[in-house]
Design an enzyme around this catalytic site. Structure first.
Site, PDB file in Angstrom:
ATOM      1  CG  ASP A  20      28.194  29.805  38.248  1.00 16.39           C
ATOM      2  OD1 ASP A  20      29.045  29.903  39.153  1.00 16.39           O
ATOM      3  OD2 ASP A  20      26.971  29.774  38.475  1.00 16.39           O
ATOM      4  CG  HIS A  37      38.407  30.350  41.368  1.00 13.78           C
ATOM      5  ND1 HIS A  37      37.144  30.441  40.813  1.00 13.78           N
ATOM      6  CD2 HIS A  37      38.264  30.753  42.668  1.00 13.78           C
ATOM      7  CE1 HIS A  37      36.290  30.862  41.745  1.00 13.78           C
ATOM      8  NE2 HIS A  37      36.944  31.053  42.874  1.00 13.78           N
ATOM      9  CG  LEU A 131      38.686  35.621  19.914  1.00 16.01           C
ATOM     10  CD1 LEU A 131      37.204  35.560  19.559  1.00 16.01           C
ATOM     11  CD2 LEU A 131      39.077  34.396  20.750  1.00 16.01           C
TER      12      LEU A 131
END
Ligand code: FPP
Length: 246
Positions: A20, A37, A131
């Site tokens: 955020d 962004h 991962l």
């Protein structure tokens, strides 16, 4: 915070992140929200790398929520192309790092070209064993619970399951995170103290870590700091301290 300071035997298997603050970061830098962004992608690259280095097995990123569809159309479109571009561009890097990509959420709600590119990217990393990077896309915790209920009800109607088979593990197996352990650690950046409809069922026993850092400034060192903080906590799961320590 350096990686060597972390206890190797106490690394969370699954870390979930609410990324955020992109918009506020952009405003602070006198630019538009899309710019924020775009800078957020650098933060994603850094923590994916850090998560691999420290031995996290699952990293779930809240990249686009069900509610994000209500943002101005130009922001939704820009976010969509940014996501697709980043995913396509990063594939080689992900493969080099042995990262396996997954996506959870209402993927059918995306335009078909986006769905296709996403499916291709997922396929290209499907044999990696390091991962697991899980992108939550058009995702919300309530959507997940709703789609689980619909699946179970339809199986019940078809006679595939009966009432006494409905238990927690049946529910877990029908959530979009089926097969993925619950997150031990949930991180939210930008100084907000909310869950915002993220993994609602799955975070029942997660430790929460909130930081004022805005997402585009978040780097793997900050992830290591969050893990160090997690390692200082005592997780009791409803038991007493004495029970845990014995
Ligand atoms: C929240 O900031 C962030 C988002 C809604 C989008 C997150 C997306 C990225 C970081 C893009 C790249 C992701 C991947 C996985 C390649 P906000 O816009 O709500 O910020 P604000 O609260 O300051 O307005």
């Amino acid at each position: 915070m350096v990686i060597e300071e972390l206890k190797k035997n106490c690394i969370p298997r699954h870390v979930a992140v609410i990324m955020d603050g992109n918009g506020r970061w952009a405003e602070l830098h006198g630019n538009d929200r899309i710019y924020g962004h775009r800078q957020g992608v650098d933060a994603v690259r850094s923590i994916v790398e850090g998560a691999g280095e420290v031995g996290i097995k699952y990293l779930t990123l809240y990249a686009f929520s069900t509610e994000n569809w209500d943002r101005p159309k130009n922001e939704v479109n820009a976010l969509m192309s940014l996501l697709v571009d980043a995913i396509v561009k990063e594939i080689e890097n992900l493969n080099e790092k042995n990262v396996k990509m997954h996506a959870i959420g209402n993927l059918d709600s995306f335009p078909s070209d986006v769905q296709l590119k996403l499916a291709e990217a997922i396929e290209k990393t499907s044999s990696n064993t390091g991962l697991n990077l899980i992108l939550a896309l058009s995702y919300s915790g309530r959507w997940d619970i709703l789609q689980m209920v619909k699946q179970i009800v339809s199986k019940a109607i078809n006679g595939e399951i009966v009432e006494k088979q409905i238990n927690e593990s049946l529910i877990v197996n029908h959530l979009s995170t089926s097969g993925i352990p619950d997150p031990e650690l949930l991180i939210r950046t930008s100084g907000e103290y909310r869950i915002s409809n993220f993994l609602l069922w799955q975070i029942a026993y997660s430790e929460f870590y909130f930081t004022p850092i805005l997402w585009p400034d978040f780097r793997k060192e900050n992830l290591f700091e969050a893990i160090a903080d997690f390692q200082r906590r005592e997780r009791r799961f409803g038991k007493t301290s004495e029970q845990i320590r014995s």
